[in-house]
Design an enzyme around this catalytic site. Structure first.
Site, PDB file in Angstrom:
ATOM      1  N   GLY A  13       0.881  -1.169   0.000  1.00  0.00           N
ATOM      2  CA  GLY A  13       0.000   0.000   0.000  1.00  0.00           C
ATOM      3  C   GLY A  13       0.912   1.211   0.000  1.00  0.00           C
ATOM      4  O   GLY A  13       1.855   1.268  -0.789  1.00  0.00           O
ATOM      5  N   CYS A  32       6.284  -5.346   0.902  1.00  0.00           N
ATOM      6  CA  CYS A  32       6.413  -4.042   0.232  1.00  0.00           C
ATOM      7  C   CYS A  32       6.241  -2.893   1.242  1.00  0.00           C
ATOM      8  O   CYS A  32       7.121  -2.718   2.077  1.00  0.00           O
ATOM      9  CB  CYS A  32       5.459  -3.960  -0.949  1.00  0.00           C
ATOM     10  SG  CYS A  32       6.023  -2.764  -2.166  1.00  0.00           S
ATOM     11  N   ARG A  44       6.195  -0.235  -7.274  1.00  0.00           N
ATOM     12  CA  ARG A  44       6.769   0.939  -6.579  1.00  0.00           C
ATOM     13  C   ARG A  44       7.546   0.469  -5.339  1.00  0.00           C
ATOM     14  O   ARG A  44       7.356   0.972  -4.223  1.00  0.00           O
ATOM     15  CB  ARG A  44       5.682   1.955  -6.204  1.00  0.00           C
ATOM     16  CG  ARG A  44       4.961   2.541  -7.421  1.00  0.00           C
ATOM     17  CD  ARG A  44       3.982   3.642  -7.025  1.00  0.00           C
ATOM     18  NE  ARG A  44       3.134   3.276  -5.904  1.00  0.00           N
ATOM     19  CZ  ARG A  44       2.085   2.475  -5.964  1.00  0.00           C
ATOM     20  NH1 ARG A  44       1.743   1.952  -7.138  1.00  0.00           N
ATOM     21  NH2 ARG A  44       1.377   2.189  -4.904  1.00  0.00           N
ATOM     22  N   HIS A  62       5.581  -8.537  -4.010  1.00  0.00           N
ATOM     23  CA  HIS A  62       4.226  -8.879  -3.568  1.00  0.00           C
ATOM     24  C   HIS A  62       3.978 -10.389  -3.714  1.00  0.00           C
ATOM     25  O   HIS A  62       3.549 -10.838  -4.775  1.00  0.00           O
ATOM     26  CB  HIS A  62       3.187  -8.117  -4.406  1.00  0.00           C
ATOM     27  CG  HIS A  62       3.048  -6.686  -4.021  1.00  0.00           C
ATOM     28  ND1 HIS A  62       1.992  -6.212  -3.268  1.00  0.00           N
ATOM     29  CD2 HIS A  62       3.848  -5.628  -4.257  1.00  0.00           C
ATOM     30  CE1 HIS A  62       2.152  -4.914  -3.069  1.00  0.00           C
ATOM     31  NE2 HIS A  62       3.263  -4.535  -3.663  1.00  0.00           N
ATOM     32  N   GLU A 116       1.652 -12.154  -2.561  1.00  0.00           N
ATOM     33  CA  GLU A 116       0.220 -12.469  -2.704  1.00  0.00           C
ATOM     34  C   GLU A 116      -0.237 -12.347  -4.154  1.00  0.00           C
ATOM     35  O   GLU A 116      -1.336 -12.755  -4.499  1.00  0.00           O
ATOM     36  CB  GLU A 116      -0.612 -11.565  -1.769  1.00  0.00           C
ATOM     37  CG  GLU A 116      -0.869 -10.144  -2.246  1.00  0.00           C
ATOM     38  CD  GLU A 116       0.338  -9.196  -2.151  1.00  0.00           C
ATOM     39  OE1 GLU A 116       1.453  -9.665  -1.839  1.00  0.00           O
ATOM     40  OE2 GLU A 116       0.160  -8.001  -2.412  1.00  0.00           O
TER      41      GLU A 116
HETATM   42  N1  GLN Z   1       5.971   2.881  -2.512  1.00  0.00           N
HETATM   43  C1  GLN Z   1       5.167   2.410  -1.444  1.00  0.00           C
HETATM   44  C2  GLN Z   1       5.613   2.986  -0.112  1.00  0.00           C
HETATM   45  O1  GLN Z   1       6.541   3.687  -0.071  1.00  0.00           O
HETATM   46  C3  GLN Z   1       5.163   0.889  -1.365  1.00  0.00           C
HETATM   47  C4  GLN Z   1       4.478   0.320  -2.569  1.00  0.00           C
HETATM   48  C5  GLN Z   1       3.763  -0.967  -2.324  1.00  0.00           C
HETATM   49  O2  GLN Z   1       3.509  -1.382  -1.201  1.00  0.00           O
HETATM   50  N2  GLN Z   1       3.372  -1.603  -3.399  1.00  0.00           N
HETATM   51  O3  GLN Z   1       5.011   2.751   0.877  1.00  0.00           O
END
Ligand code: GLN
Length: 199
Positions: A52, A84, A145, A180, A182
């Site tokens: 997230g 992540c 990301r 990820h 999942e």
């Molecule tokens: N870029 C997000 C962050 O800095 C992480 C991205 C993700 O969880 N898919 O929190």
């Protein structure tokens, strides 16, 4: 066994699905519950912190009054799996690739991360990783990301690397991936976490 998934934002459903698959393939009797408030933490045997936006996750956890409590129960041994943004929450140090910033963290793993490391060009990509060390073999996984783990120290061990960078690490009861799991085709990463919970 009861496993909680922090359910403020991010891929709750996909983690739920992979956990159920991992439970049935290891013949584990278990329940999967959403975690949003303090009382939810008190009944679980392990917790997943999904991807997230880690800054938002940290602010929400603080506002809902669970940030400090969750840190304490993890320090006392509650198994945790951060993916992540969840991995960023577990790190002791987080920097952003572009801006200087501070963010609320759980800070329970001896590692430093750089958020949004891959920048625009490769912001999101899939890569095959060799996860033989945890019994998953070669798996195609998405990085969205994603952060990079720039440093680990102390007891944190590197389980899986990609291009010389750690992408899956563990410190005792805490497990983190920058990808990820999942959204991969295998429940093996969740299965590995279940084995930590059962220890
Ligand atoms: N870029 C997000 C962050 O800095 C992480 C991205 C993700 O969880 N898919 O929190």
């Amino acid at each position: 066994m009861k496993i909680g998934i922090l359910a403020y934002q991010g891929s709750f459903e996909e983690h739920f699905h992979h956990l159920r698959l991992a439970m049935s393939s290891s013949e584990t009797q278990g329940e999967v519950l959403p975690v949003r408030k303090l009382n939810d933490i008190k009944v679980i045997d392990g917790i997943i912190i999904p991807g997230g936006e880690s800054t938002t996750l940290g602010v929400l956890m603080r506002r809902m009054g669970i940030l400090d409590e969750l840190r304490e129960v993890i320090r006392s041994g509650l198994p945790v799996f951060g993916t992540c943004a969840g991995a960023i929450m577990l790190a002791k140090e987080s920097a952003d690739a572009k801006v200087k910033m501070e963010q609320p963290l759980l800070g329970v793993m001896d590692m430093a991360v750089v958020r949004n490391y891959y920048g625009r060009q490769r912001e999101s990509f899939q890569e095959t990783i060799d996860a033989t060390s945890i019994g998953a073999g070669k798996v195609l996984v998405p990085f969205i990301r994603a952060p990079v783990i720039s440093k680990v120290w102390g007891p944190t061990e590197i389980l899986v690397q990609l291009e010389g960078r750690p992408v899956m690490v563990r410190e005792g009861n805490a497990l983190a991936t920058t990808f990820h799991p999942e959204l991969s085709s295998t429940p093996s990463f969740h299965g590995y976490f279940l084995r930590l919970v059962k220890r």
